[in-house]
Scaffold this motif. Structure first.
Motif, PDB file in Angstrom:
ATOM      1  N   ASP A 308     -13.977 -31.265  20.074  1.00  0.00           N
ATOM      2  CA  ASP A 308     -12.663 -30.528  19.226  1.00  0.00           C
ATOM      3  C   ASP A 308     -13.092 -30.662  17.737  1.00  0.00           C
ATOM      4  OD1 ASP A 308     -11.515 -29.735  21.791  1.00  0.00           O
ATOM      5  OD2 ASP A 308     -10.374 -31.797  21.545  1.00  0.00           O
ATOM      6  N   GLN A 309     -13.953 -31.608  17.266  1.00  0.00           N
ATOM      7  CA  GLN A 309     -14.438 -31.909  15.878  1.00  0.00           C
ATOM      8  C   GLN A 309     -15.718 -31.437  15.552  1.00  0.00           C
ATOM      9  OE1 GLN A 309     -12.612 -35.851  14.455  1.00  0.00           O
ATOM     10  NE2 GLN A 309     -12.189 -36.071  16.584  1.00  0.00           N
ATOM     11  N   PHE A 310     -16.665 -31.676  16.275  1.00  0.00           N
ATOM     12  CA  PHE A 310     -18.135 -31.738  16.114  1.00  0.00           C
ATOM     13  C   PHE A 310     -18.598 -30.787  17.096  1.00  0.00           C
ATOM     14  CE2 PHE A 310     -16.900 -35.550  14.265  1.00  0.00           C
ATOM     15  CZ  PHE A 310     -17.336 -35.644  13.112  1.00  0.00           C
ATOM     16  N   HIS A 311     -19.603 -29.827  16.623  1.00  0.00           N
ATOM     17  CA  HIS A 311     -20.266 -29.014  17.602  1.00  0.00           C
ATOM     18  C   HIS A 311     -21.788 -29.867  17.495  1.00  0.00           C
ATOM     19  CE1 HIS A 311     -22.753 -24.900  18.356  1.00  0.00           C
ATOM     20  NE2 HIS A 311     -22.548 -25.582  19.665  1.00  0.00           N
ATOM     21  N   PHE A 312     -21.777 -30.137  18.970  1.00  0.00           N
ATOM     22  CA  PHE A 312     -23.311 -30.829  19.329  1.00  0.00           C
ATOM     23  C   PHE A 312     -23.389 -30.517  20.785  1.00  0.00           C
ATOM     24  CE2 PHE A 312     -19.538 -34.021  20.482  1.00  0.00           C
ATOM     25  CZ  PHE A 312     -19.963 -34.204  21.595  1.00  0.00           C
ATOM     26  N   TYR A 313     -24.491 -30.886  21.187  1.00  0.00           N
ATOM     27  CA  TYR A 313     -24.938 -30.363  22.603  1.00  0.00           C
ATOM     28  C   TYR A 313     -24.876 -31.600  23.643  1.00  0.00           C
ATOM     29  CZ  TYR A 313     -26.560 -26.223  20.397  1.00  0.00           C
ATOM     30  OH  TYR A 313     -26.672 -25.036  19.624  1.00  0.00           O
ATOM     31  N   ASP A 314     -24.316 -31.375  24.836  1.00  0.00           N
ATOM     32  CA  ASP A 314     -24.453 -32.038  25.935  1.00  0.00           C
ATOM     33  C   ASP A 314     -25.840 -32.118  26.529  1.00  0.00           C
ATOM     34  OD1 ASP A 314     -21.736 -32.817  25.471  1.00  0.00           O
ATOM     35  OD2 ASP A 314     -21.133 -31.036  26.795  1.00  0.00           O
ATOM     36  N   TRP A 315     -26.297 -33.183  26.964  1.00  0.00           N
ATOM     37  CA  TRP A 315     -27.452 -33.666  27.693  1.00  0.00           C
ATOM     38  C   TRP A 315     -27.141 -33.686  29.046  1.00  0.00           C
ATOM     39  CZ3 TRP A 315     -30.008 -31.028  24.065  1.00  0.00           C
ATOM     40  CH2 TRP A 315     -31.420 -31.005  23.924  1.00  0.00           C
ATOM     41  N   ALA A 316     -28.491 -33.828  29.973  1.00  0.00           N
ATOM     42  CA  ALA A 316     -28.324 -34.219  31.239  1.00  0.00           C
ATOM     43  C   ALA A 316     -27.747 -35.865  31.452  1.00  0.00           C
ATOM     44  CB  ALA A 316     -29.635 -34.401  31.977  1.00  0.00           C
ATOM     45  N   GLY A 317     -26.807 -36.051  32.458  1.00  0.00           N
ATOM     46  CA  GLY A 317     -26.427 -37.367  32.669  1.00  0.00           C
ATOM     47  C   GLY A 317     -25.332 -37.838  31.957  1.00  0.00           C
ATOM     48  N   GLY A 318     -24.379 -36.684  31.214  1.00  0.00           N
ATOM     49  CA  GLY A 318     -23.444 -36.962  30.531  1.00  0.00           C
ATOM     50  C   GLY A 318     -23.649 -37.443  29.220  1.00  0.00           C
ATOM     51  N   GLN A 319     -24.686 -37.084  28.613  1.00  0.00           N
ATOM     52  CA  GLN A 319     -25.250 -37.765  27.342  1.00  0.00           C
ATOM     53  C   GLN A 319     -24.849 -36.601  26.282  1.00  0.00           C
ATOM     54  OE1 GLN A 319     -29.304 -39.144  26.979  1.00  0.00           O
ATOM     55  NE2 GLN A 319     -29.554 -38.359  28.960  1.00  0.00           N
ATOM     56  N   ALA A 320     -24.580 -36.963  25.190  1.00  0.00           N
ATOM     57  CA  ALA A 320     -24.585 -36.384  23.741  1.00  0.00           C
ATOM     58  C   ALA A 320     -25.641 -36.492  22.864  1.00  0.00           C
ATOM     59  CB  ALA A 320     -23.156 -36.773  23.161  1.00  0.00           C
ATOM     60  N   ARG A 321     -26.023 -35.562  22.430  1.00  0.00           N
ATOM     61  CA  ARG A 321     -27.278 -35.446  21.389  1.00  0.00           C
ATOM     62  C   ARG A 321     -26.876 -35.125  20.218  1.00  0.00           C
ATOM     63  NH1 ARG A 321     -32.108 -31.095  20.553  1.00  0.00           N
ATOM     64  NH2 ARG A 321     -30.316 -30.128  19.514  1.00  0.00           N
ATOM     65  N   TRP A 322     -27.002 -36.286  19.135  1.00  0.00           N
ATOM     66  CA  TRP A 322     -26.757 -35.807  17.746  1.00  0.00           C
ATOM     67  C   TRP A 322     -27.983 -35.732  16.878  1.00  0.00           C
ATOM     68  CZ3 TRP A 322     -22.952 -40.310  19.079  1.00  0.00           C
ATOM     69  CH2 TRP A 322     -21.889 -39.867  19.547  1.00  0.00           C
ATOM     70  N   MET A 323     -28.205 -34.786  16.292  1.00  0.00           N
ATOM     71  CA  MET A 323     -29.510 -34.675  15.432  1.00  0.00           C
ATOM     72  C   MET A 323     -29.139 -34.921  13.973  1.00  0.00           C
ATOM     73  SD  MET A 323     -31.810 -34.004  17.809  1.00  0.00           S
ATOM     74  CE  MET A 323     -33.170 -33.677  16.522  1.00  0.00           C
ATOM     75  N   THR A 324     -29.964 -35.544  13.212  1.00  0.00           N
ATOM     76  CA  THR A 324     -29.946 -35.665  11.622  1.00  0.00           C
ATOM     77  C   THR A 324     -30.837 -34.762  10.972  1.00  0.00           C
ATOM     78  OG1 THR A 324     -31.049 -37.604  11.838  1.00  0.00           O
ATOM     79  CG2 THR A 324     -28.538 -37.867  11.863  1.00  0.00           C
TER      80      THR A 324
END
Length: 354
Positions: A308-324
């Motif tokens: 709801d606050q940030f756009h990021f991508y979900d990965w396999a296994g319920g992961q979140a991926r955050w890129m800098t």
């Protein structure tokens, strides 16, 4: 007229970032007057020398428009029409390129599972067979990604072990270097230490994820693979008519240390993010933070609140991926870390606002 908040930054992808100011200035400086089209310009001519400084005088660089285009052209240059390519199951060429290696290059991808995104000789052996079997797509290339899709980094010894194995079996090694700069920055090594000196035959060198408007390059390290690559680039719709503007960006990136400054900063922001969230209850870091990616497992409810606050991508296994990226700030990282804490404990966040 701006159609977005020019101060907004997120963590979904290093492709989301804008253009580095030095790159934008280089584009403007290249804009006056006329120059020969399709790579006959003075910027592209100079770029050949600059890539030689980083990868060896024998290296030949071909600027292209997209990373997928670079990968497809490089794989075509290194294979016969009946070939296959061994890669990690998580590789970008397998997961995120819409089947382009199969559809455009006509290559079969032979994927092997890897726990951390990194191929090993033992993993490769599972598909490195049937070289003389006409009923099997002949393995001719091993494709590595540096850094990997899970943000992990090969060291030179790991790459050399794979290239030695490949060459002993008559295969070539392609390196998808969309984030090669981040890997080199992490290891404190020059670009050639992870490519030319480690036995890589051909690579895709990334620019867009490291501050360019657009632009990647196919870099041929084995001269035997250079034959016809200019025609492959044209027939793959990757030959820019006003190539001087692609080349001028790479000159700004590579003539000095901008490539290293950008990558070092992006990596440092990922490390800072890791340090701020790794010990929070409910957070499980899934892979070593070695480049500019942070993979974490979070409770589903917390991940939903963060979306709801940030756009990021979900990965396999319920992961979140955050890129800098090059323009991520420490304040951006602190803001995300605070949001993670609040998402993990929403009741506490409401009763104890910061």
């Amino acid at each position: 007229m701006n159609r977005h908040d020019a101060d907004s930054r997120g963590f979904a992808s290093d492709n989301y970032s804008g253009i580095h100011p030095e790159i934008l200035a280089a584009i403007g400086a290249a804009g006056g007057g006329h120059q020969v089209s399709y790579g006959g310009d003075v910027y592209t001519d100079r770029l050949r020398e600059v890539f030689g400084l980083h990868f060896g005088s024998h290296a030949r660089a071909y600027p292209v428009l997209t990373g997928t285009g670079a990968n497809v052209i490089a794989l075509q240059a290194a294979t016969d029409r009946w070939a296959s390519v061994i890669c990690a199951a998580s590789a970008h060429i397998h997961v995120d390129e819409g089947g382009a290696p199969e559809k455009v290059a006509g290559l079969k991808l032979l994927t092997v599972p890897t726990p951390d995104g990194k191929l090993t000789v033992e993993a490769i052996r599972a598909e490195a067979h049937g070289f003389d079997d006409e009923h099997r797509a002949q393995p001719q290339v091993i494709s590595l990604a540096q850094s990997t899709e899970l943000g992990t980094v090969y060291n030179p010894g790991e790459i050399r072990a794979i290239t030695d194995f490949a060459h002993a079996h008559g295969m070539r090694v392609h390196l998808d270097g969309a984030r090669l700069a981040n890997a080199a920055a992490h290891l404190g090594l020059p670009l050639r230490a992870l490519t030319t000196d480690a036995g890589v035959d051909i690579l895709s060198f990334g620019g867009t994820k490291n501050g360019l408007l657009l632009g990647e390059a196919v870099v041929v390290l084995d001269p035997a693979l250079d034959r016809g690559l200019d025609r492959l680039r044209k027939s793959s719709m990757q030959l820019a008519s006003k190539m001087r503007f692609v080349s001028a960006q790479f000159l700004a990136l590579l003539e000095g240390d901008l490539w290293l400054r950008n990558a070092t900063h992006a990596n440092a922001m990922a490390t800072l993010l890791h340090d701020q969230i790794a010990t929070l209850p409910g957070v499980r870091v899934q892979a070593p933070v070695q480049a500019n990616a942070v993979f974490v497992a979070l409770p589903d409810a917390a991940r939903t609140r963060l979306h709801d606050q940030f756009h990021f991508y979900d990965w396999a296994g319920g992961q979140a991926r955050w890129m800098t990226t090059f323009d991520t700030t420490p304040d951006d990282v602190t803001r995300l870390a605070a949001a993670v804490r609040a998402a993990l404990n929403p009741v506490h966040a409401k009763t104890n606002p910061t």
